[in-house]
Design a protein around this motif. Sequence first.
Motif, PDB file in Angstrom:
ATOM      1  N   ARG A 201       0.710  -0.997  -0.005  1.00 51.50           N
ATOM      2  CA  ARG A 201      -0.027   0.280  -0.097  1.00 51.50           C
ATOM      3  C   ARG A 201       0.957   1.285   0.209  1.00 51.50           C
ATOM      4  NH1 ARG A 201      -2.873  -3.495   3.889  1.00 51.50           N
ATOM      5  NH2 ARG A 201      -2.669  -1.818   5.595  1.00 51.50           N
ATOM      6  N   MET A 202       1.596   1.607   0.816  1.00 52.14           N
ATOM      7  CA  MET A 202       2.753   2.307   1.206  1.00 52.14           C
ATOM      8  C   MET A 202       3.768   2.425  -0.013  1.00 52.14           C
ATOM      9  SD  MET A 202       3.480   2.837   5.189  1.00 52.14           S
ATOM     10  CE  MET A 202       3.921   4.033   4.766  1.00 52.14           C
ATOM     11  N   ALA A 203       4.206   1.164  -0.968  1.00 55.71           N
ATOM     12  CA  ALA A 203       4.858   1.194  -1.856  1.00 55.71           C
ATOM     13  C   ALA A 203       5.193   2.057  -3.549  1.00 55.71           C
ATOM     14  CB  ALA A 203       5.622   0.331  -2.165  1.00 55.71           C
ATOM     15  N   VAL A 204       3.462   1.842  -3.368  1.00 58.24           N
ATOM     16  CA  VAL A 204       2.611   2.216  -4.463  1.00 58.24           C
ATOM     17  C   VAL A 204       2.348   3.507  -4.596  1.00 58.24           C
ATOM     18  CG1 VAL A 204       0.428   1.895  -5.225  1.00 58.24           C
ATOM     19  CG2 VAL A 204       1.610   0.262  -4.856  1.00 58.24           C
ATOM     20  N   ARG A 205       2.765   3.903  -3.283  1.00 53.10           N
ATOM     21  CA  ARG A 205       2.227   5.807  -3.090  1.00 53.10           C
ATOM     22  C   ARG A 205       3.175   6.019  -2.874  1.00 53.10           C
ATOM     23  NH1 ARG A 205      -1.242   6.404   1.783  1.00 53.10           N
ATOM     24  NH2 ARG A 205      -1.498   8.349   1.563  1.00 53.10           N
ATOM     25  N   LEU A 206       4.720   5.767  -2.596  1.00 56.78           N
ATOM     26  CA  LEU A 206       6.408   6.609  -2.583  1.00 56.78           C
ATOM     27  C   LEU A 206       6.749   6.081  -3.170  1.00 56.78           C
ATOM     28  CD1 LEU A 206       6.099   5.976   1.188  1.00 56.78           C
ATOM     29  CD2 LEU A 206       5.518   7.883   0.005  1.00 56.78           C
ATOM     30  N   CYS A 207       7.054   4.865  -4.047  1.00 54.39           N
ATOM     31  CA  CYS A 207       7.995   5.175  -5.384  1.00 54.39           C
ATOM     32  C   CYS A 207       8.100   5.462  -6.001  1.00 54.39           C
ATOM     33  CB  CYS A 207       6.938   2.997  -6.312  1.00 54.39           C
ATOM     34  SG  CYS A 207       8.206   2.439  -7.171  1.00 54.39           S
TER      35      CYS A 207
END
Length: 366
Positions: A29-35
């Motif tokens: 969830r976080m990687a999709v937003r922060l990548c």
Amino acid sequence: MNRPELDYYAVLDMPRNASKEQITLAYRRMAVRLCPHRDKKYEMDFVPLAQEGRLTHLSPMSETKQWAYINMAFDVLGHDLYRAIYDRYGEAGLFEGVMLPNGYFPPYQYHGDHMKVYEQVFASYSPFANVIDAITNPPSLYATREHGIGVRHKDANTERIIHLSLEEVRTGCVKLMHVWRQEIVDKKESRLEKRKHTLKLIIRPGTTAGTRFCFKEEGDRYPTTIPGDIIFIVADKPHPTFERRNMHDLVYRYDINLAQAYTGFTFFVDTLDKRQLKIVISDVVTPGYQKIMPLEGLPKCQNLDAVKAIKQANKRIEDFGDLIIEFNYLFPKYLTPEMKTLTRNFYKEFRRMEQALEDEEKLHMK
């Protein structure tokens, strides 16, 4: 990333008793937003929270630092051993190394490659790869009056055994395989008919048993499915003279009597390519004795890519296996008393001469 103790669970916003699946989902969830390599064109479809100013529980840290923290946290918590050490000894034990029951665990060091962690989880450089693939490579659909509209699924593959003689393996050949398959015979795709179809197999010299020839989507044609593959699997046809061994060697068995085993003999072998080999045996043929004729076996077939196969299409194969000659002893089925007496006297005299020869050799050694 040198800093005081960092709570990796807090970084991923997960309780300490969270399962591995929950931790992976939190990272995703976080990687999709922060990548930093995300495709913003699809971001709104997958991350509705982006409408909230991209705030996360790690704000107001910069996105770059958030991105680094979540990857390091998952590199530890996503690994069972690292997580167990972290849970018990904390970050200090993880970085300094600890003594475990089965030996010393060396200090952990984060490799610093954030995208390496990212790709391990998503199995792709982009979390939107599946959607992009569906857009650029849409699934095959069917639309008929009888079946309506739907996605075509591929039929099961058909496998068939093709038996090759050793002569065919030796020289290579071309096989025309005739198959009967269902085919659509009208524009409305409503009428099917069994029709004969010919497939061409190019057998390279030295092809080994178990080799698979795959003809992609050459199976039955139906309106609502993708044809399955037709696969031919090579098997060796029994040969009256030779037997294949170790993929490229040939075994030839020759019957001899005891006189030949003791005194030597000569015989001829007809090869697979119509030559005749003269075999001279001057040794004593003891049990297990083999005569090996180098490079008289089968060609050594190589797995070549398409480019090399084209370049070497007419190139003569010079690498071959060996011809291994094994011997079977023929014993008399019956001996008369006179024959037994002669045999005893022969071996008695044979043993006397053998002993005299051994004594003479010992004398020379002194």
